[in-house]
Scaffold this motif. Sequence first.
Motif, mmCIF file in Angstrom:
data_model
loop_
_atom_site.group_PDB
_atom_site.id
_atom_site.type_symbol
_atom_site.label_atom_id
_atom_site.label_comp_id
_atom_site.label_asym_id
_atom_site.label_seq_id
_atom_site.Cartn_x
_atom_site.Cartn_y
_atom_site.Cartn_z
ATOM 1 N N GLY A 302 0.816 -1.209 0.000
ATOM 2 C CA GLY A 302 0.000 0.000 0.000
ATOM 3 C C GLY A 302 0.850 1.258 0.000
ATOM 4 N N ARG A 303 1.968 1.214 0.691
ATOM 5 C CA ARG A 303 2.858 2.385 0.716
ATOM 6 C C ARG A 303 3.499 2.626 -0.651
ATOM 7 N NH1 ARG A 303 4.397 0.142 6.150
ATOM 8 N NH2 ARG A 303 3.454 1.548 7.705
ATOM 9 N N VAL A 304 3.834 1.546 -1.356
ATOM 10 C CA VAL A 304 4.383 1.700 -2.717
ATOM 11 C C VAL A 304 3.364 2.405 -3.610
ATOM 12 C CG1 VAL A 304 5.181 0.487 -4.780
ATOM 13 C CG2 VAL A 304 5.882 -0.313 -2.507
ATOM 14 N N LEU A 305 2.125 1.999 -3.539
ATOM 15 C CA LEU A 305 1.075 2.609 -4.355
ATOM 16 C C LEU A 305 0.888 4.084 -3.993
ATOM 17 C CD1 LEU A 305 -1.005 2.001 -6.556
ATOM 18 C CD2 LEU A 305 -2.649 1.447 -4.739
ATOM 19 N N THR A 306 0.945 4.409 -2.702
ATOM 20 C CA THR A 306 0.813 5.803 -2.277
ATOM 21 C C THR A 306 1.981 6.641 -2.795
ATOM 22 O OG1 THR A 306 -0.343 5.106 -0.263
ATOM 23 C CG2 THR A 306 0.577 7.319 -0.268
ATOM 24 N N SER A 307 3.177 6.070 -2.805
ATOM 25 C CA SER A 307 4.344 6.779 -3.349
ATOM 26 C C SER A 307 4.123 7.109 -4.820
ATOM 27 C CB SER A 307 5.606 5.919 -3.190
ATOM 28 O OG SER A 307 5.900 5.685 -1.831
ATOM 29 N N TYR A 308 3.584 6.157 -5.578
ATOM 30 C CA TYR A 308 3.303 6.378 -6.999
ATOM 31 C C TYR A 308 2.261 7.474 -7.188
ATOM 32 C CZ TYR A 308 1.829 5.230 -11.803
ATOM 33 O OH TYR A 308 1.505 5.282 -13.138
ATOM 34 N N LYS A 309 1.210 7.460 -6.391
ATOM 35 C CA LYS A 309 0.157 8.467 -6.510
ATOM 36 C C LYS A 309 0.699 9.856 -6.174
ATOM 37 C CE LYS A 309 -3.751 5.397 -5.500
ATOM 38 N NZ LYS A 309 -4.850 5.086 -4.549
ATOM 39 N N MET A 310 1.592 9.938 -5.197
ATOM 40 C CA MET A 310 2.175 11.221 -4.827
ATOM 41 C C MET A 310 2.972 11.815 -5.983
ATOM 42 S SD MET A 310 4.673 12.186 -1.599
ATOM 43 C CE MET A 310 6.148 11.435 -2.309
ATOM 44 N N PHE A 314 2.381 15.140 -8.447
ATOM 45 C CA PHE A 314 3.459 16.106 -8.707
ATOM 46 C C PHE A 314 3.581 16.396 -10.206
ATOM 47 C CE2 PHE A 314 8.180 16.590 -9.407
ATOM 48 C CZ PHE A 314 8.272 17.889 -8.944
ATOM 49 N N TYR A 315 3.284 15.418 -11.044
ATOM 50 C CA TYR A 315 3.372 15.600 -12.492
ATOM 51 C C TYR A 315 2.060 16.054 -13.117
ATOM 52 C CZ TYR A 315 7.729 13.017 -11.865
ATOM 53 O OH TYR A 315 8.976 12.608 -11.446
ATOM 54 N N GLY A 316 1.031 16.263 -12.308
ATOM 55 C CA GLY A 316 -0.241 16.747 -12.832
ATOM 56 C C GLY A 316 -1.174 15.641 -13.300
ATOM 57 N N MET A 317 -1.002 14.433 -12.772
ATOM 58 C CA MET A 317 -1.797 13.277 -13.194
ATOM 59 C C MET A 317 -2.467 12.625 -11.989
ATOM 60 S SD MET A 317 1.208 11.732 -15.651
ATOM 61 C CE MET A 317 2.252 12.882 -16.562
ATOM 62 N N LYS A 318 -3.373 11.719 -12.284
ATOM 63 C CA LYS A 318 -4.134 11.066 -11.232
ATOM 64 C C LYS A 318 -4.429 9.637 -11.646
ATOM 65 C CE LYS A 318 -8.591 11.438 -8.815
ATOM 66 N NZ LYS A 318 -9.854 12.227 -8.738
ATOM 67 N N LEU A 319 -4.288 8.712 -10.690
ATOM 68 C CA LEU A 319 -4.596 7.305 -10.958
ATOM 69 C C LEU A 319 -6.102 7.111 -10.852
ATOM 70 C CD1 LEU A 319 -3.374 4.514 -11.546
ATOM 71 C CD2 LEU A 319 -3.222 4.143 -9.071
ATOM 72 N N LYS A 320 -6.716 6.877 -12.000
ATOM 73 C CA LYS A 320 -8.161 6.730 -12.053
ATOM 74 C C LYS A 320 -8.624 5.380 -11.547
ATOM 75 C CE LYS A 320 -12.003 7.413 -15.298
ATOM 76 N NZ LYS A 320 -12.351 7.729 -16.714
ATOM 77 N N ASP A 321 -7.850 4.328 -11.824
ATOM 78 C CA ASP A 321 -8.227 2.974 -11.438
ATOM 79 C C ASP A 321 -6.968 2.237 -10.980
ATOM 80 O OD1 ASP A 321 -8.879 0.156 -11.437
ATOM 81 O OD2 ASP A 321 -10.666 0.650 -12.609
ATOM 82 N N ASP A 322 -6.979 1.781 -9.708
ATOM 83 C CA ASP A 322 -5.800 1.095 -9.175
ATOM 84 C C ASP A 322 -5.545 -0.239 -9.865
ATOM 85 O OD1 ASP A 322 -5.842 3.216 -7.475
ATOM 86 O OD2 ASP A 322 -6.196 2.061 -5.635
ATOM 87 N N ASN A 323 -6.591 -0.879 -10.323
ATOM 88 C CA ASN A 323 -6.455 -2.207 -10.918
ATOM 89 C C ASN A 323 -5.988 -2.151 -12.369
ATOM 90 O OD1 ASN A 323 -7.330 -3.581 -8.555
ATOM 91 N ND2 ASN A 323 -9.457 -3.103 -9.071
ATOM 92 N N THR A 324 -6.551 -1.214 -13.134
ATOM 93 C CA THR A 324 -6.183 -1.121 -14.555
ATOM 94 C C THR A 324 -4.988 -0.199 -14.780
ATOM 95 O OG1 THR A 324 -7.687 0.735 -14.973
ATOM 96 C CG2 THR A 324 -8.583 -1.514 -15.178
ATOM 97 N N GLY A 325 -4.727 0.693 -13.854
ATOM 98 C CA GLY A 325 -3.637 1.651 -14.022
ATOM 99 C C GLY A 325 -3.999 2.838 -14.889
#
Length: 419
Positions: A302-310, A314-325
């Motif tokens: 879960g912490r790895v995923l939170t690091s990616y979302k952070m 920072f780059y102006g993007m958002k993870l819409k779906d955790d499963n599909t990416g």
Amino acid sequence: MSSESGDTKEIEDKPESPDNVNTNAEPMVVDGTTNGNEGVEVADDELPQVGSESEQQKKEQKGKTEDEATDETQKADEEELADTQELTEPVDRQKTEEEEATDETQKADEEEIADIQELTETVDRQKTEEEESTRKSDEDIDFEDNSDDLDKFYHPSDSDSEKEIEALREDMGNSKTKDKTKPGKRSGATSYQDSRNPRKHAFTRRWSQKDTEDYRKGYPGKKDISGTLNLEFYTNRLTSRPNGDKIDVIHEKWYGDYDKLESHHGYIQWLFPIRENGMNFYAQELQVKEAEAIRKDPKTCGRVLTSYKMMLDFYGMKLKDDNTGELERKRNWRQRYSHLNRSMHNYLRITRILKSLGELGYEHLKAPFVRFILKEAMEQKTLENTLDSCYNYWIETIKDDKTREELRDFADNVICSDS
């Protein structure tokens, strides 16, 4: 005959008869060396000293024996010295050869260091030239000071606020030049515009393919070393260095702090460890045993995923779906895209992020990210400066051969249709 009166009478000199022999007289010593029948009387002091002669002979014999023993000892010492010299010579010769080999090794190391320094200076010089070119390009950005031209390029939506647009103007600058170009675009050709097909850079392609191929194959021959710094950090027991914090604090307090995420250069190696050395010597290469432990623990995953979302934020993007990416733009995407177009050191960060995701159980998030960047860069024309890195590196981090080739074909088709 004797006289009656008792006076002594001379006796006639005549041979004595056996009856007249004095039995008490001392025997005469006869010299055996004479040839005659008469013996010669010899004085006692003239007799040969038999005992003395034996002692002298013994002394002479003893002295001779001692001399012989001394000679033998000296001879043995000489032989031992010769043997020692014979043994010492190969050792000295081997020592000399080792010293010569050490000198040659040291010389080779010095030459290698010199080559590395020369290469580093070349890279630094190219980096400086690139930064100077980027700075000059930034100064040449012509940004019309009205919302119509800004909206014309960035296609603002209803979700974009006036405040965000104003922040974008301040971030990009409002300079005007005589050679005006399309608002929001750099004057001159971008990296993508300068070479329509990034594959023509053969050297870059060969180097990137070798680098990413080792990654995809799991670094053949590479073995784990001692230490579990990455695991300790991701279990929230260890503080990142230098000037870092525990991972939960970073997620809580650094999330959205764009200035800190941009200027701090020591956290990225901790948040996204890979099996390669980085610029932060406090951090450690990711070990296979660490990666396995992180993947198996739901909390660390879960912490790895939170690091990616952070970093996406920072780059102006958002993870819409955790499963599909699947990704989408954030509300402040204009400002963040502008920064990403100019801050090229973030491209190296993205390469690390993608490699780390593949090591820590999130390979499925990588292809959607690359596809999203390609669309933004080539179709929307919003992230054009990322195209070379995306094509040469980010696509190549995809481990599945089929998916990787599909992304290449997608990029080639867009490039050809745009030519």
